[in-house]
Design a protein around this motif. Sequence first.
Motif, PDB file in Angstrom:
ATOM      1  N   GLY A   1      -7.967   2.420   2.537  1.00 14.21           N
ATOM      2  CA  GLY A   1      -8.953   2.473   3.496  1.00 14.21           C
ATOM      3  C   GLY A   1      -8.530   1.926   4.818  1.00 14.21           C
ATOM      4  O   GLY A   1      -9.543   1.629   5.750  1.00 14.21           O
ATOM      5  N   LEU A   2      -7.381   1.198   5.040  1.00 14.15           N
ATOM      6  CA  LEU A   2      -6.947   0.687   6.349  1.00 14.15           C
ATOM      7  C   LEU A   2      -5.748   0.941   6.496  1.00 14.15           C
ATOM      8  O   LEU A   2      -4.725   1.316   5.807  1.00 14.15           O
ATOM      9  CB  LEU A   2      -6.888  -1.039   5.827  1.00 14.15           C
ATOM     10  CG  LEU A   2      -8.371  -1.794   5.925  1.00 14.15           C
ATOM     11  CD1 LEU A   2      -8.331  -3.109   5.273  1.00 14.15           C
ATOM     12  CD2 LEU A   2      -9.250  -1.951   7.260  1.00 14.15           C
TER      13      LEU A   2
ATOM     14  N   GLU B   1     -14.443  -5.019   3.828  1.00 14.95           N
ATOM     15  CA  GLU B   1     -15.833  -5.414   3.790  1.00 14.95           C
ATOM     16  C   GLU B   1     -15.865  -6.763   5.088  1.00 14.95           C
ATOM     17  O   GLU B   1     -16.875  -7.071   5.625  1.00 14.95           O
ATOM     18  CB  GLU B   1     -16.298  -6.030   2.628  1.00 14.95           C
ATOM     19  CG  GLU B   1     -16.896  -4.831   1.751  1.00 14.95           C
ATOM     20  CD  GLU B   1     -16.867  -5.125   0.133  1.00 14.95           C
ATOM     21  OE1 GLU B   1     -17.057  -6.152  -0.072  1.00 14.95           O
ATOM     22  OE2 GLU B   1     -17.027  -4.159  -0.535  1.00 14.95           O
ATOM     23  N   SER B   2     -14.680  -7.325   5.036  1.00 14.54           N
ATOM     24  CA  SER B   2     -14.497  -8.436   5.785  1.00 14.54           C
ATOM     25  C   SER B   2     -14.521  -8.175   7.223  1.00 14.54           C
ATOM     26  O   SER B   2     -15.179  -8.727   8.192  1.00 14.54           O
ATOM     27  CB  SER B   2     -13.125  -9.257   5.821  1.00 14.54           C
ATOM     28  OG  SER B   2     -11.970  -8.367   6.523  1.00 14.54           O
ATOM     29  N   GLY B   3     -14.148  -6.609   7.501  1.00 11.83           N
ATOM     30  CA  GLY B   3     -14.382  -6.170   8.863  1.00 11.83           C
ATOM     31  C   GLY B   3     -13.518  -6.980  10.075  1.00 11.83           C
ATOM     32  O   GLY B   3     -13.736  -6.636  11.244  1.00 11.83           O
TER      33      GLY B   3
ATOM     34  N   ASN C   1      -4.697  -4.228  -4.673  1.00 10.14           N
ATOM     35  CA  ASN C   1      -5.265  -3.518  -5.667  1.00 10.14           C
ATOM     36  C   ASN C   1      -7.048  -3.416  -5.005  1.00 10.14           C
ATOM     37  O   ASN C   1      -7.134  -3.646  -3.881  1.00 10.14           O
ATOM     38  CB  ASN C   1      -5.794  -4.289  -6.752  1.00 10.14           C
ATOM     39  CG  ASN C   1      -6.231  -5.572  -6.914  1.00 10.14           C
ATOM     40  OD1 ASN C   1      -7.136  -5.807  -6.307  1.00 10.14           O
ATOM     41  ND2 ASN C   1      -5.652  -6.987  -7.278  1.00 10.14           N
ATOM     42  N   SER C   2      -7.406  -2.508  -5.562  1.00 16.36           N
ATOM     43  CA  SER C   2      -8.616  -1.946  -5.383  1.00 16.36           C
ATOM     44  C   SER C   2      -9.772  -3.104  -4.920  1.00 16.36           C
ATOM     45  O   SER C   2     -10.411  -2.851  -3.736  1.00 16.36           O
ATOM     46  CB  SER C   2      -9.682  -1.117  -6.211  1.00 16.36           C
ATOM     47  OG  SER C   2      -8.688   0.171  -6.645  1.00 16.36           O
ATOM     48  N   THR C   3      -9.946  -4.110  -5.569  1.00 14.64           N
ATOM     49  CA  THR C   3     -10.785  -5.248  -5.382  1.00 14.64           C
ATOM     50  C   THR C   3     -10.128  -6.016  -3.984  1.00 14.64           C
ATOM     51  O   THR C   3     -11.234  -6.062  -3.141  1.00 14.64           O
ATOM     52  CB  THR C   3     -10.600  -6.334  -6.507  1.00 14.64           C
ATOM     53  OG1 THR C   3     -11.131  -5.652  -7.796  1.00 14.64           O
ATOM     54  CG2 THR C   3     -11.522  -7.692  -6.016  1.00 14.64           C
ATOM     55  N   GLU C   4      -8.946  -6.093  -3.786  1.00 10.08           N
ATOM     56  CA  GLU C   4      -8.507  -6.809  -2.556  1.00 10.08           C
ATOM     57  C   GLU C   4      -8.864  -5.799  -1.382  1.00 10.08           C
ATOM     58  O   GLU C   4      -8.905  -6.372  -0.366  1.00 10.08           O
ATOM     59  CB  GLU C   4      -7.092  -7.141  -2.850  1.00 10.08           C
ATOM     60  CG  GLU C   4      -6.847  -8.333  -3.699  1.00 10.08           C
ATOM     61  CD  GLU C   4      -5.531  -8.664  -3.906  1.00 10.08           C
ATOM     62  OE1 GLU C   4      -4.995  -9.551  -4.932  1.00 10.08           O
ATOM     63  OE2 GLU C   4      -4.483  -8.052  -3.604  1.00 10.08           O
ATOM     64  N   PHE C   5      -8.369  -4.735  -1.392  1.00  8.04           N
ATOM     65  CA  PHE C   5      -8.781  -3.344  -0.371  1.00  8.04           C
ATOM     66  C   PHE C   5     -10.020  -3.540  -0.062  1.00  8.04           C
ATOM     67  O   PHE C   5     -10.607  -3.409   1.156  1.00  8.04           O
ATOM     68  CB  PHE C   5      -8.252  -2.197  -1.094  1.00  8.04           C
ATOM     69  CG  PHE C   5      -6.807  -1.865  -1.177  1.00  8.04           C
ATOM     70  CD1 PHE C   5      -5.806  -2.719  -0.491  1.00  8.04           C
ATOM     71  CD2 PHE C   5      -6.368  -1.063  -2.280  1.00  8.04           C
ATOM     72  CE1 PHE C   5      -4.615  -2.538  -0.765  1.00  8.04           C
ATOM     73  CE2 PHE C   5      -5.021  -0.944  -2.673  1.00  8.04           C
ATOM     74  CZ  PHE C   5      -3.948  -1.590  -1.708  1.00  8.04           C
TER      75      PHE C   5
END
Length: 239
Positions: A182-183, A144-146, A135-139
């Motif tokens: 986004g990944l 953000e973790s990089g 989901n969007s939160t997990e993505f």
Amino acid sequence: MSASSPEANTRLAGIDARLYLVTDSAQCREAGRSVADTVREAVGGGVGIVQVRDKDIDDDAFYTLTREVIAAVDSVLVDTNRRVPIVLNDRVAVAQRLLAEGVEVHIHVGQSDTPVEEVRELIGPEPLLGLSAANSTEFAAARESGVVDLVGIGPVYDTTTKTDAPDGIGPDRLGELVGEAGLPAVAIGGISTDRAAELRGRGLLGICVVSAICRAEDPRAAAEELLAEFGDGLAEAAQ
């Protein structure tokens, strides 16, 4: 450039991620083969990434299993330029042991496993790190973790491989999630030869399968058929 394109992550360069095998020891046994034998045939048929997964054995047995899988893959890659990463499902301690021995291995974790930032600290900068996300939160957290190279999205279809798996999201929702991720992304969950073509044009780097190969009468032929049905993945998406 699509966020899921190979160019979006140069760390994936040289890897044919279109077909990603996740092993299941019980299914291989039921089919009358070892995991290593299954992997050997599947890689011969075109599998480009192998994830070793077995939740029912201890770390020492998992280490032995991984070594057997590595040997099987190496036997296929002799005199070729192919790069087929070996990914360990969650077993960070086993990965550390192998990395310390100079063996190239990678890691995939789920949302309830060791946090990806901690995994990266433990395994160092070189190994690829995959994460299951839905989901969007997990993505967003993954981005953000990089430290995440690849996300696995699913289950696409209803699956019996994981007893606690939610209902399948379907190919259309999958395509939406790939766009949100986004990944670079691969799909997993209930993907069979007759469903692989439905996942063309969804922006995926590849498809992950378990039973479609582990339970197959001929893992090499199954891999070849899956690749034929899925096609050229991102090239299909660009059409």
